[in-house]
Scaffold this motif. Structure first.
Motif, PDB file in Angstrom:
ATOM      1  N   LEU A  23      43.889  42.947  39.114  1.00 45.97           N
ATOM      2  CA  LEU A  23      42.882  43.981  39.348  1.00 45.97           C
ATOM      3  C   LEU A  23      41.909  44.080  38.177  1.00 45.97           C
ATOM      4  O   LEU A  23      40.686  44.159  38.376  1.00 45.97           O
ATOM      5  CB  LEU A  23      43.566  45.328  39.580  1.00 45.97           C
ATOM      6  CG  LEU A  23      42.632  46.540  39.738  1.00 45.97           C
ATOM      7  CD1 LEU A  23      41.694  46.356  40.914  1.00 45.97           C
ATOM      8  CD2 LEU A  23      43.451  47.822  39.886  1.00 45.97           C
ATOM      9  N   SER A  24      42.424  44.046  36.969  1.00 51.10           N
ATOM     10  CA  SER A  24      41.558  44.128  35.795  1.00 51.10           C
ATOM     11  C   SER A  24      40.657  42.906  35.700  1.00 51.10           C
ATOM     12  O   SER A  24      39.465  43.026  35.386  1.00 51.10           O
ATOM     13  CB  SER A  24      42.403  44.261  34.523  1.00 51.10           C
ATOM     14  OG  SER A  24      43.223  45.414  34.575  1.00 51.10           O
ATOM     15  N   GLY A  76      35.442  40.651  35.962  1.00 53.14           N
ATOM     16  CA  GLY A  76      34.677  39.510  36.449  1.00 53.14           C
ATOM     17  C   GLY A  76      33.339  39.911  37.039  1.00 53.14           C
ATOM     18  O   GLY A  76      32.369  39.143  36.988  1.00 53.14           O
ATOM     19  N   ALA A  77      33.269  41.122  37.621  1.00 53.58           N
ATOM     20  CA  ALA A  77      31.989  41.613  38.141  1.00 53.58           C
ATOM     21  C   ALA A  77      30.973  41.780  37.017  1.00 53.58           C
ATOM     22  O   ALA A  77      29.782  41.495  37.195  1.00 53.58           O
ATOM     23  CB  ALA A  77      32.201  42.940  38.875  1.00 53.58           C
ATOM     24  N   ALA A 125      36.297  36.189  28.423  1.00 59.42           N
ATOM     25  CA  ALA A 125      35.763  37.007  29.518  1.00 59.42           C
ATOM     26  C   ALA A 125      36.529  36.669  30.784  1.00 59.42           C
ATOM     27  O   ALA A 125      37.199  35.621  30.871  1.00 59.42           O
ATOM     28  CB  ALA A 125      34.259  36.766  29.716  1.00 59.42           C
ATOM     29  N   ALA A 126      36.440  37.555  31.752  1.00 57.20           N
ATOM     30  CA  ALA A 126      37.032  37.302  33.068  1.00 57.20           C
ATOM     31  C   ALA A 126      35.990  36.646  33.960  1.00 57.20           C
ATOM     32  O   ALA A 126      34.831  37.051  33.971  1.00 57.20           O
ATOM     33  CB  ALA A 126      37.516  38.613  33.694  1.00 57.20           C
ATOM     34  N   GLU A 127      36.427  35.633  34.703  1.00 56.52           N
ATOM     35  CA  GLU A 127      35.501  34.919  35.576  1.00 56.52           C
ATOM     36  C   GLU A 127      36.246  34.535  36.843  1.00 56.52           C
ATOM     37  O   GLU A 127      37.339  33.954  36.793  1.00 56.52           O
ATOM     38  CB  GLU A 127      34.956  33.683  34.845  1.00 56.52           C
ATOM     39  CG  GLU A 127      33.652  33.157  35.392  1.00 56.52           C
ATOM     40  CD  GLU A 127      33.883  32.277  36.590  1.00 56.52           C
ATOM     41  OE1 GLU A 127      33.333  32.596  37.662  1.00 56.52           O
ATOM     42  OE2 GLU A 127      34.624  31.294  36.456  1.00 56.52           O
ATOM     43  N   TRP A 128      35.677  34.878  38.007  1.00 55.85           N
ATOM     44  CA  TRP A 128      36.365  34.705  39.277  1.00 55.85           C
ATOM     45  C   TRP A 128      36.668  33.244  39.585  1.00 55.85           C
ATOM     46  O   TRP A 128      37.741  32.930  40.106  1.00 55.85           O
ATOM     47  CB  TRP A 128      35.521  35.315  40.400  1.00 55.85           C
ATOM     48  CG  TRP A 128      35.346  36.787  40.276  1.00 55.85           C
ATOM     49  CD1 TRP A 128      36.233  37.672  39.725  1.00 55.85           C
ATOM     50  CD2 TRP A 128      34.235  37.569  40.717  1.00 55.85           C
ATOM     51  NE1 TRP A 128      35.740  38.949  39.781  1.00 55.85           N
ATOM     52  CE2 TRP A 128      34.510  38.914  40.395  1.00 55.85           C
ATOM     53  CE3 TRP A 128      33.031  37.264  41.343  1.00 55.85           C
ATOM     54  CZ2 TRP A 128      33.614  39.950  40.687  1.00 55.85           C
ATOM     55  CZ3 TRP A 128      32.143  38.285  41.646  1.00 55.85           C
ATOM     56  CH2 TRP A 128      32.434  39.619  41.317  1.00 55.85           C
ATOM     57  N   GLY A 129      35.749  32.339  39.309  1.00 54.69           N
ATOM     58  CA  GLY A 129      35.987  30.935  39.594  1.00 54.69           C
ATOM     59  C   GLY A 129      37.150  30.365  38.804  1.00 54.69           C
ATOM     60  O   GLY A 129      37.953  29.585  39.328  1.00 54.69           O
ATOM     61  N   TYR A 130      37.251  30.746  37.541  1.00 55.55           N
ATOM     62  CA  TYR A 130      38.368  30.284  36.709  1.00 55.55           C
ATOM     63  C   TYR A 130      39.696  30.784  37.265  1.00 55.55           C
ATOM     64  O   TYR A 130      40.686  30.038  37.321  1.00 55.55           O
ATOM     65  CB  TYR A 130      38.177  30.764  35.274  1.00 55.55           C
ATOM     66  CG  TYR A 130      39.332  30.431  34.350  1.00 55.55           C
ATOM     67  CD1 TYR A 130      39.367  29.220  33.665  1.00 55.55           C
ATOM     68  CD2 TYR A 130      40.381  31.327  34.167  1.00 55.55           C
ATOM     69  CE1 TYR A 130      40.426  28.921  32.826  1.00 55.55           C
ATOM     70  CE2 TYR A 130      41.442  31.029  33.339  1.00 55.55           C
ATOM     71  CZ  TYR A 130      41.467  29.827  32.665  1.00 55.55           C
ATOM     72  OH  TYR A 130      42.524  29.529  31.838  1.00 55.55           O
ATOM     73  N   ALA A 161      36.287  39.018  46.078  1.00 56.82           N
ATOM     74  CA  ALA A 161      35.215  39.541  45.215  1.00 56.82           C
ATOM     75  C   ALA A 161      33.979  38.656  45.299  1.00 56.82           C
ATOM     76  O   ALA A 161      32.845  39.150  45.394  1.00 56.82           O
ATOM     77  CB  ALA A 161      35.720  39.626  43.766  1.00 56.82           C
ATOM     78  N   ILE A 162      34.166  37.326  45.274  1.00 60.43           N
ATOM     79  CA  ILE A 162      33.025  36.413  45.385  1.00 60.43           C
ATOM     80  C   ILE A 162      32.352  36.569  46.739  1.00 60.43           C
ATOM     81  O   ILE A 162      31.119  36.660  46.838  1.00 60.43           O
ATOM     82  CB  ILE A 162      33.492  34.953  45.181  1.00 60.43           C
ATOM     83  CG1 ILE A 162      34.020  34.752  43.763  1.00 60.43           C
ATOM     84  CG2 ILE A 162      32.352  33.979  45.459  1.00 60.43           C
ATOM     85  CD1 ILE A 162      34.650  33.388  43.538  1.00 60.43           C
TER      86      ILE A 162
END
Length: 361
Positions: free
Chosen positions: A96-97, A102-103, A261-266, A289-290
């Protein structure tokens, strides 16, 4: 005899209301039916995405790289629970975090990439279209070559050149943003150049030249404001493409370090092996999210595109909002009065001559 003079009564021009000056407010009033539903849904989803990115430090229960809480380590691949509503990843991060943080990363990349590409593309297109010559021909060839090149492959190559594949937060954001910028510049260049070539032949531009206005004043005072009217549409569509490009870079391993950093693809890349093991939560939420972020921005862009095209608008609602339609000459020797119905009256098959008598066709 006393001559009476009649003076023309000045027509009061209604001022635009404050709500009409807000972005997308006028388009929202114009929309009707499915168009309005798409626009409202897109605005709601996009608004939630932006608010989540802005207030990520307040909304996220943990840090994007936090592995321990008050009760100890989170644990790897823990199922969703009260402590971790979306579960934990294979690396022991709270899902969740990571999704919320990531946003923020995605929004930063959009801002840097799209704004930089707009500035470069608009300036190049304005100068190229106004002056022409060999400089124009060279830029057209270069931009066409970049535009024909696969965008993701170009972004990967530039990301490796800029940051070596992975980097810190701002290093990774700048690497991803600059690689996306190079891909987006030809799009803005093409649009602005085409509009500039058309506008510079208009009478008011010629009049400004006769009055002695400088080229800089003509370009930035008269041409620029008329050549950039369609940029908001391109901006929304490019924003969604920037999210997909950033996710693609992270998924292929050329994104931002997870501790930076948080990144959705990773996160999706690290969740590949979890899917075959029945661990669904590590890939479901970053993927959603994406999809939602891209869907919201795309709905706004497509709705604005439909409303900008008179052929795609809801005709009756637009005509009522615009008021009475002026007399339109459509029959040789006669006129038609089109009422609030707008084009519906013209397409109903009824015509009238100059005496108001219906003409059968």
């Amino acid at each position: 005899m006393t001559a009476t003079t009649t003076s023309a009564t000045p027509v009061a021009v209604p001022k635009r209301r404050l709500r009409d000056r807000l972005p997308v407010a006028h388009q929202l009033r114009q929309s009707v039916g499915l168009q309005r539903g798409m626009l409202v849904a897109g605005l709601v989803i996009t608004g939630l995405f932006v608010l989540t990115a802005i207030f990520a430090p307040l909304l996220a229960p943990y840090g994007f790289a936090q592995l321990r809480g008050e009760d100890g380590a989170f644990g790897s691949q823990q199922a969703p629970s009260a402590e971790h509503p979306f579960g934990t990843t294979v690396g022991g991060y709270d899902v969740l975090s990571r999704v919320i943080w990531g946003a923020q990363t995605a929004l930063l990349v959009i801002i840097v990439a799209v704004i930089a590409s707009i500035i470069a593309g608009v300036l190049l297109g304005l100068v190229s279209g106004y002056f022409g010559g060999w400089f124009d021909r060279v830029l057209v060839v270069v931009c066409d070559a970049i535009y024909a090149f696969p965008s993701l492959l170009l972004a990967i190559a530039l990301s490796i050149m800029i940051s070596g594949g992975q980097s810190s937060l701002w290093g990774g954001i700048l690497a991803a943003a600059l690689s996306i910028t190079v891909v987006f510049i030809p799009q803005y260049f093409r649009v602005v150049r085409a509009e500039t070539v058309r506008i510079k032949a208009e009478a008011y531009v010629e009049s400004a030249k006769v009055l002695g206005a400088s080229n800089g004043r003509i370009m930035f005072r008269h041409v620029l404001r008329n050549a950039t009217r369609t940029l908001p549409l391109i901006f929304t569509l490019n924003s969604s493409e920037a999210i997909l490009t950033l996710a693609g870079l992270g998924f292929l391993g050329f994104g931002i370090e997870p501790t930076a950093a948080a990144e959705w693809g990773y996160d999706l890349n690290k969740a590949l092996s979890d899917v075959t093991s029945g661990i669904w939560w590590t890939s479901l939420y970053p993927g959603l999210a994406i999809v939602l972020a891209v869907l919201g921005i795309t709905l706004v862009g497509e709705s604005l595109n439909d409303l900008a095209d008179p052929r795609l608008r809801g005709r009756r609602r637009v005509a009522q909002a615009a008021g009475q339609v002026a007399e339109t000459s459509v029959v040789p020797g006669g006129t038609l009065s089109a009422g609030p119905g707008g084009l519906d009256g013209l397409e109903s098959g009824e015509s009238f001559d100059e005496h108001g008598i219906e003409v059968k066709r």
